[in-house]
Design a protein around this motif. Structure first.
Motif, PDB file in Angstrom:
ATOM      1  N   GLY A 151       0.828  -1.184   0.000  1.00 48.57           N
ATOM      2  CA  GLY A 151       0.000   0.000   0.000  1.00 48.57           C
ATOM      3  C   GLY A 151       0.865   1.237   0.000  1.00 48.57           C
ATOM      4  O   GLY A 151       2.041   1.189  -0.355  1.00 48.57           O
ATOM      5  N   PRO A 152       0.328   2.371   0.447  1.00 43.92           N
ATOM      6  CA  PRO A 152       1.059   3.637   0.342  1.00 43.92           C
ATOM      7  C   PRO A 152       2.261   3.759   1.270  1.00 43.92           C
ATOM      8  O   PRO A 152       3.169   4.539   0.993  1.00 43.92           O
ATOM      9  N   TYR A 153       2.306   2.985   2.384  1.00 45.31           N
ATOM     10  CA  TYR A 153       3.422   3.139   3.315  1.00 45.31           C
ATOM     11  C   TYR A 153       3.893   1.834   3.936  1.00 45.31           C
ATOM     12  O   TYR A 153       4.766   1.830   4.787  1.00 45.31           O
ATOM     13  N   SER A 154       3.336   0.711   3.534  1.00 42.48           N
ATOM     14  CA  SER A 154       3.794  -0.579   4.063  1.00 42.48           C
ATOM     15  C   SER A 154       3.365  -1.705   3.138  1.00 42.48           C
ATOM     16  O   SER A 154       2.484  -1.527   2.295  1.00 42.48           O
ATOM     17  N   CYS A 155       4.009  -2.851   3.298  1.00 40.51           N
ATOM     18  CA  CYS A 155       3.643  -4.055   2.556  1.00 40.51           C
ATOM     19  C   CYS A 155       3.351  -5.180   3.551  1.00 40.51           C
ATOM     20  O   CYS A 155       3.985  -5.254   4.608  1.00 40.51           O
ATOM     21  N   ASN A 169       8.412   1.170   6.009  1.00 41.64           N
ATOM     22  CA  ASN A 169       9.317   2.114   5.333  1.00 41.64           C
ATOM     23  C   ASN A 169       9.505   1.796   3.856  1.00 41.64           C
ATOM     24  O   ASN A 169      10.592   1.968   3.300  1.00 41.64           O
ATOM     25  N   VAL A 170       8.449   1.330   3.221  1.00 42.97           N
ATOM     26  CA  VAL A 170       8.486   1.103   1.784  1.00 42.97           C
ATOM     27  C   VAL A 170       8.136   2.406   1.072  1.00 42.97           C
ATOM     28  O   VAL A 170       7.112   3.024   1.366  1.00 42.97           O
ATOM     29  N   THR A 171       8.984   2.846   0.159  1.00 40.46           N
ATOM     30  CA  THR A 171       8.753   4.082  -0.589  1.00 40.46           C
ATOM     31  C   THR A 171       8.864   3.812  -2.081  1.00 40.46           C
ATOM     32  O   THR A 171       9.318   2.745  -2.503  1.00 40.46           O
ATOM     33  N   SER A 172       8.471   4.793  -2.881  1.00 41.77           N
ATOM     34  CA  SER A 172       8.503   4.626  -4.332  1.00 41.77           C
ATOM     35  C   SER A 172       9.923   4.465  -4.863  1.00 41.77           C
ATOM     36  O   SER A 172      10.128   3.868  -5.919  1.00 41.77           O
TER      37      SER A 172
END
Length: 257
Positions: A151-155, A169-172
């Motif tokens: 999603g927008p900020y986590s997996c 802390n997943v980012t584009s």
């Protein structure tokens, strides 16, 4: 209060909650469904591909066992684990070493798992530039999963024993994020993260679960809550723009608000 009365009370509460969910049956049968940015796609047991157009699912050209729609685009995986991206009206093949068995485009990155349960991803820029046939997919360390969704900020992901994992802390520009952490009180066979960060999943018994309290400041949320949309159990779920799409055990489709 007697035990029998307690059971009856819990059962009554469940029935009331079911009635409040307001689901409608959509004609057709599917085994997997995914929604994002107002679009909905799905595949059936014959690997036929469908898009929800107007008020019904319409068959489109292609043969896929898994489809995903989101900010990163529309992707699919064939029965042979070949990855495709929908571009200019066609599903075009993307080179991924070993292929993928499941893919997710629910955020600005693309991620998925292969037949060895390795987790792979590509950043936004790489995806927007093609990705070219020789694009390097990042293989994540620290976890082997059978299902993975971002999603927008986590997996979130689940492994072969149905343990649930979270990646923060997943980012584009950094699809690898931080290390995996286990949500110890969860047990799911599949999990989906919506474009707004909402998290839903289905367990091995067909129970439909929603993770409460999920936010950017608290990606792990607080607890699981059971939701009932199908009378005899659930198989697959996706959520987008206030609508919950559910595939029941028998393949029937429900749209809930």
């Amino acid at each position: 209060m007697k035990a029998g009365q307690c059971i009856l009370l819990l059962f009554s509460c469940q029935i009331l909650y079911t009635q409040a969910l307001e689901c409608e049956v959509i004609p057709g049968t599917l085994k997997q469904i995914d929604a994002g940015l107002g679009s909905v796609g799905g595949v059936n047991n014959d690997s036929e591909v469908f898009l929800f157009l107007g008020n019904s699912f319409t068959k489109i050209r292609g043969s896929l066992k898994h489809i995903t729609i989101g900010p990163a685009g529309q992707f699919g995986v064939s029965p042979e684990n070949t990855v495709f991206k929908f571009q200019s009206g066609l599903f075009r093949q993307i080179q991924v070493s070993g292929g993928l068995k499941q893919v997710d485009a629910g955020s600005e990155i693309v991620a998925g798992v292969n037949s060895l349960e390795d987790v792979l991803c590509i950043n936004k820029d790489t995806n927007n530039n093609g990705p070219p046939a020789n694009a390097a997919w990042t293989q994540l360390t620290g976890g082997r999963l059978k299902y993975y969704s971002c999603g927008p900020y986590s997996c979130w992901g689940v492994n072969f024993t149905d343990n649930v994992f979270l990646k923060r802390n997943v980012t584009s520009s950094s699809c690898g994020g931080s290390s995996f952490s286990e949500i110890v009180n969860g047990s799911l066979s599949m999990v989906e993260v919506a474009t707004d960060g909402s998290v839903y999943g289905v367990d091995y018994q067909g129970a439909l679960m929603q993770r409460l309290g999920v936010s950017q400041s608290n990606p792990a949320g607080t607890e699981w809550q059971r939701v009932v949309a199908c009378p005899f159990g659930h198989k697959h779920v996706t959520y987008d723009v206030g609508i919950l799409w559910v595939i029941c055990f028998d393949g029937s489709i429900r749209r809930c608000t």
